[in-house]
Design a protein around this motif. Structure first.
Motif, PDB file in Angstrom:
ATOM      1  N   UNK A 236      12.105   9.241   7.590  1.00  0.00           N
ATOM      2  CA  UNK A 236      10.965   9.557   6.725  1.00  0.00           C
ATOM      3  C   UNK A 236      11.052  10.994   6.216  1.00  0.00           C
ATOM      4  N   UNK A 237      11.427  11.920   7.089  1.00  0.00           N
ATOM      5  CA  UNK A 237      11.550  13.325   6.673  1.00  0.00           C
ATOM      6  C   UNK A 237      12.563  13.434   5.533  1.00  0.00           C
ATOM      7  N   UNK A 238      13.664  12.705   5.676  1.00  0.00           N
ATOM      8  CA  UNK A 238      14.709  12.730   4.657  1.00  0.00           C
ATOM      9  C   UNK A 238      14.191  12.173   3.335  1.00  0.00           C
TER      10      UNK A 238
ATOM     11  N   UNK B 116      -2.803   9.035   9.558  1.00  0.00           N
ATOM     12  CA  UNK B 116      -1.490   8.464   9.176  1.00  0.00           C
ATOM     13  C   UNK B 116      -1.652   7.079   8.549  1.00  0.00           C
ATOM     14  N   UNK B 117      -0.844   6.817   7.495  1.00  0.00           N
ATOM     15  CA  UNK B 117      -0.867   5.496   6.854  1.00  0.00           C
ATOM     16  C   UNK B 117      -0.065   4.477   7.672  1.00  0.00           C
ATOM     17  N   UNK B 118       0.930   4.988   8.385  1.00  0.00           N
ATOM     18  CA  UNK B 118       1.797   4.119   9.190  1.00  0.00           C
ATOM     19  C   UNK B 118       2.066   4.835  10.505  1.00  0.00           C
ATOM     20  N   UNK B 119       1.855   4.109  11.613  1.00  0.00           N
ATOM     21  CA  UNK B 119       2.133   4.693  12.928  1.00  0.00           C
ATOM     22  C   UNK B 119       3.175   3.813  13.616  1.00  0.00           C
ATOM     23  N   UNK B 120       4.264   4.434  14.059  1.00  0.00           N
ATOM     24  CA  UNK B 120       5.314   3.662  14.740  1.00  0.00           C
ATOM     25  C   UNK B 120       5.405   4.132  16.184  1.00  0.00           C
TER      26      UNK B 120
ATOM     27  N   UNK C 295       0.849  -1.197   0.000  1.00  0.00           N
ATOM     28  CA  UNK C 295       0.000   0.000   0.000  1.00  0.00           C
ATOM     29  C   UNK C 295       0.884   1.248   0.000  1.00  0.00           C
ATOM     30  N   UNK C 296       0.377   2.352  -0.529  1.00  0.00           N
ATOM     31  CA  UNK C 296       1.191   3.580  -0.467  1.00  0.00           C
ATOM     32  C   UNK C 296       1.266   4.115   0.967  1.00  0.00           C
ATOM     33  N   UNK C 297       2.435   4.598   1.355  1.00  0.00           N
ATOM     34  CA  UNK C 297       2.577   5.240   2.669  1.00  0.00           C
ATOM     35  C   UNK C 297       2.954   6.692   2.420  1.00  0.00           C
ATOM     36  N   UNK C 298       1.976   7.570   2.631  1.00  0.00           N
ATOM     37  CA  UNK C 298       2.204   8.988   2.315  1.00  0.00           C
ATOM     38  C   UNK C 298       2.345   9.845   3.562  1.00  0.00           C
ATOM     39  N   UNK C 299       1.977   9.276   4.715  1.00  0.00           N
ATOM     40  CA  UNK C 299       2.162  10.038   5.947  1.00  0.00           C
ATOM     41  C   UNK C 299       2.404   9.072   7.092  1.00  0.00           C
ATOM     42  N   UNK C 300       3.235   9.521   8.041  1.00  0.00           N
ATOM     43  CA  UNK C 300       3.663   8.649   9.126  1.00  0.00           C
ATOM     44  C   UNK C 300       3.434   9.338  10.459  1.00  0.00           C
ATOM     45  N   UNK C 301       3.001   8.555  11.446  1.00  0.00           N
ATOM     46  CA  UNK C 301       2.910   9.059  12.816  1.00  0.00           C
ATOM     47  C   UNK C 301       3.951   8.352  13.663  1.00  0.00           C
ATOM     48  N   UNK C 302       4.598   9.095  14.541  1.00  0.00           N
ATOM     49  CA  UNK C 302       5.579   8.458  15.430  1.00  0.00           C
ATOM     50  C   UNK C 302       5.253   8.851  16.867  1.00  0.00           C
ATOM     51  N   UNK C 303       5.214   7.859  17.720  1.00  0.00           N
ATOM     52  CA  UNK C 303       4.891   8.145  19.119  1.00  0.00           C
ATOM     53  C   UNK C 303       6.174   8.022  19.917  1.00  0.00           C
ATOM     54  N   UNK C 304       6.584   9.139  20.505  1.00  0.00           N
ATOM     55  CA  UNK C 304       7.846   9.170  21.241  1.00  0.00           C
ATOM     56  C   UNK C 304       8.864   9.997  20.471  1.00  0.00           C
TER      57      UNK C 304
END
Ligand code: 3HC
Length: 678
Positions: A319-321, A380-384, A298-307
């Motif tokens: 991801x920013x890079x 977010x498409x992906x949350x880490x 699946x496409x991952x166009x936005x990411x959430x990071x906890x911490x």
């Protein structure tokens, strides 16, 4: 186009012959390509209407090198040297038209052409050193004759790539073609034919070498000493340097003989076999066994990071890079501000070193959204999740994410030990949960363990692996077990290291043996670097381990200058007498008889149990294949690449049977795969 064979065609128009190679995926110089090129040159020689020729490739790249899969197998087809001789001695000028990456034998082929042009995105390199080799088709003799010995020695020993602009400035190419490459190259060829320009044969021109053997000797000496640390343990860099020295000191044909001898020596050695294995192992690791080939990530166009701590911040940077927006969530404003400031500082430091511009720093920071609320992760498409290693906290977070995250989002934990299935069970969608275990510093280390839970959906697993590639990681699929692949094996090594120092070895002996083997640091240097007090507190310390005792005595590792070693301000280390006394006292208290322990025993006791643990990981199906384990150890733990990883080493160097026998004697429970093979 009229075919020479299945992968090479030749077409002549208005006196210009276009030789086209079309051998996917990367136009490597396999037997068919070599035969086809030889046939094309013969045809050109036989056709008096041809005044010039262009060599161009179809698909994504110019020739990317010799066909590595042919190495070590019986020779087939026309030898590469004969093909290149035929190109270089052709009666009409041949122009290499380069796009993509002209690497290894590909660049060597281009260097045998009489002129080279490229599109603006083309890159050039001789990466053989990364395969434990040297450019064996004249690259070490021709490249210095084009860009000078000093630039050439740096290029062949690093395998670094040069872009088109730099190649033009260095004289490696004559022109950068805008628009259609073949058309531009044909126009260029017509021009030189019309002008009657001479056939430029690199082999005949010594004017750019940059000096003589005597005048360049100090340059070579300085180069060796500057890179001594980086080259330690590797055979190929020195062989590459010797060949460039020969290019300077000897006539071309003599230099070619030196190159041949050095190439064959490397080719027959274990290091080249190991590094070639690693090349394919890395590509193999990306493949998910049993995955339906129709499965699309699946496409991952936005990411959430906890911490926003060290791990969370480092993960965000990946991801920013790569151009992917990140929302980073912390509980307190102060921690959030600190995390964001660290990311900015890291980027600014890189920019100051010239890696990219300050504008780029701003562009990357603009993709970051700091937040104090998990609710902001709904899109977010992906949350880490990258918080403290505590199961209750993680379960609580995943329970909340279950409510907040959109359907189909990947919910990943960066846990390094904990049970991903238990985390998944705190949600109503365990199929969406997996582990993404990054290694510290997460923006630098290449390894990513993607942990597949019992219920993880294959499509989300494939997506996590694809995202890993997108952010430049080498990703490996691991199963759910304590410590996954890497840390589980590390624990086996650490257990032995801890025993060895009680039984008589010094921490510095253990570290030395492992660094001599090729690790960048040993277990006790690593413990000092990480901090001895990680997970330790004065209130709860029971004084039960050496580590407890060191912490109680105020030894915390590099951070306070005292640990297993004492550190001066420049971080030079000497073994700590305080730590040594603590170890002696502890051993005496436990009634352990100390004895002399030799280096061989240290090595075997540290490495054999690790290999055994790796084999158990395979027994249990926690890794897809032995080579994945090797990729983990090379990219996450500094296993020397020239030794191919622990499983390769066991199979091809130490010997599985020897290891199994020794482990038996040590009283270990030996894995069936270690005995029977994997
Ligand atoms: N020989 C055989 N197969 C090769 C190959 C080569 N030189 N280069 C790439 N491949 C294969 C890969 O194994 C992979 O196969 P797979 O799809 O079955 O896994 C496929 O081509 C695509 O490769 P990548 O996944 O790496 O594709 P990318 O687009 O990411 O990268 C590349 C392309 C930059 C060309 C990269 O593949 C690469 O670096 N290749 C190796 C280049 C190299 O080392 N050349 C020197 C070879 S040694 C030599 O030339 C000796 C000479 O001096 C005598």
């Amino acid at each position: 186009m009229p075919a020479i064979n299945s992968v090479v065609s030749l077409e002549t128009n208005e006196g210009v012959a276009v030789i086209r190679v079309d051998s996917p995926p990367v136009n490597a110089l396999g037997a068919d390509v070599r035969d086809g090129l030889a046939g094309a040159i013969d045809a050109i020689k036989a056709d008096p209407s041809v005044k010039a020729a262009v060599l161009v490739c179809g698909g994504r790249t110019f020739i990317a090198g010799a066909d590595i899969s042919e190495f070590g197998k019986p020779p087939r087809g026309v030898p590469l040297h004969d093909v290149l001789d035929a190109i270089e001695s052709a009666p009409v000028p041949i122009v290499a038209a380069i796009h993509g990456t002209a690497l290894g034998g590909g660049l060597e082929t281009a260097l045998c052409c009489h002129y080279r042009v490229a599109d603006a995105k083309a890159k050039f390199g001789l990466p053989e050193v990364k395969l434990g080799l040297l450019p064996g088709a004249g690259g070490t003799q021709r490249l210095p004759r084009v860009i000078g010995a000093e630039a050439a020695v740096a290029m062949v020993t690093s395998g670094a790539q040069m872009n088109a602009k730099a190649a033009l400035a260095a004289g490696l190419i004559e022109d950068i073609i805008e628009g259609d490459l073949t058309e531009g190259a044909v126009a260029f060829a017509k021009r030189i034919a019309a002008e009657g320009r001479p056939l430029k044969r690199v082999r005949d021109d010594n004017s750019k070498l940059g000096g003589t053997a005597d005048s360049l000797a100090p340059m070579f000496a300085a180069f060796r000493s500057k890179n001594a640390k980086a080259f330690k343990g590797f055979e190929a860099p020195e062989a590459n340097i010797k060949c460039v020295e020969a290019a300077v000191a000897l006539p071309f044909d003599e230099g070619m003989k030196v190159e041949r001898t050095e190439f064959m020596k490397l080719m027959q050695g274990l290091q080249a076999t190991a590094q070639r294995y690693v090349f394919f192992a890395e590509r193999q690791a990306a493949k998910i066994e049993g995955l339906d080939p129709a499965t699309q990530p699946l496409p991952v166009k936005s990411v959430g990071i906890i911490g926003a701590g060290t791990m969370g911040g480092g993960i965000a940077m990946n991801f920013l890079t790569a151009g992917i927006p990140v929302t980073i969530v912390e509980m307190k404003q102060e921690a959030l501000d600190r995390g964001v400031a660290t990311i900015r500082r890291n980027y600014e430091n890189s920019a100051k070193k010239g890696r990219f511009s300050m504008d780029e720093v701003e562009a990357r920071m603009a993709r970051l959204t700091p937040s104090l609320s998990l609710e902001d992760l709904g899109q977010a498409d992906l949350i880490i999740e990258a918080v403290f290693e505590n199961m209750d906290i993680k379960k609580d977070i995943f329970g909340k994410l279950d409510r907040i995250a959109k359907p189909g989002a990947i919910l990943a934990s960066n846990t390094s030990y904990l049970d991903v299935d238990a985390i998944a069970a705190s949600t109503s969608r365990p199929e969406s949960v997996l582990g993404m275990h990054f290694f510290s510093p997460a923006n630098v280390m290449r390894l990513l363990e993607v942990v597949r839970g019992a219920k993880t959906s294959p499509q989300l697993l494939a997506t996590a692996m694809a995202v890993g590639k997108q952010i430049g990681k080498v990703s490996v699929v691991a199963g759910v077990c304590h410590g996954f692949i890497g840390n589980r094996m590390l624990a086996a090594r650490q257990e032995q290291a801890n025993k060895l120092i009680l039984e008589g070895a010094k921490p510095s002996d253990v570290d030395r043996v492992l660094t001599d083997f090729g690790f960048p640091m040993g277990p006790f240097q690593m413990a000092d670097l990480a901090g001895l007090d990680i997970g330790w507190s004065a209130e709860t310390s029971k004084g039960e381990t050496v580590r407890d005792r060191l912490c109680e005595a105020g030894l915390r590792g590099q951070k306070n200058g005292h640990g297993f070693y004492d550190y001066d301000e420049a971080r030079n280390r000497t073994p700590s007498p305080v730590a040594e006394q603590i170890i002696l006292d502890y051993a005496a208290e436990k009634g352990i008889n100390r004895r002399d322990i030799d280096d061989q025993e240290i090595l075997e006791r540290c490495l054999y149990p690790m290999v055994n643990e790796g084999a158990k990981i395979l027994d249990e199906g926690m890794a897809q294949r032995a080579s994945d384990i090797d990729i983990v150890w090379i990219n996450g733990y500094g296993w020397p690449v020239y030794r191919g990883g622990p499983m390769f080493w066991a199979e091809n160097d130490a010997g599985r049977a020897t290891i199994a026998e020794a482990l038996e004697k040590m009283g270990h429970d030996v894995s069936p795969k270690l005995v029977g093979g994997w």
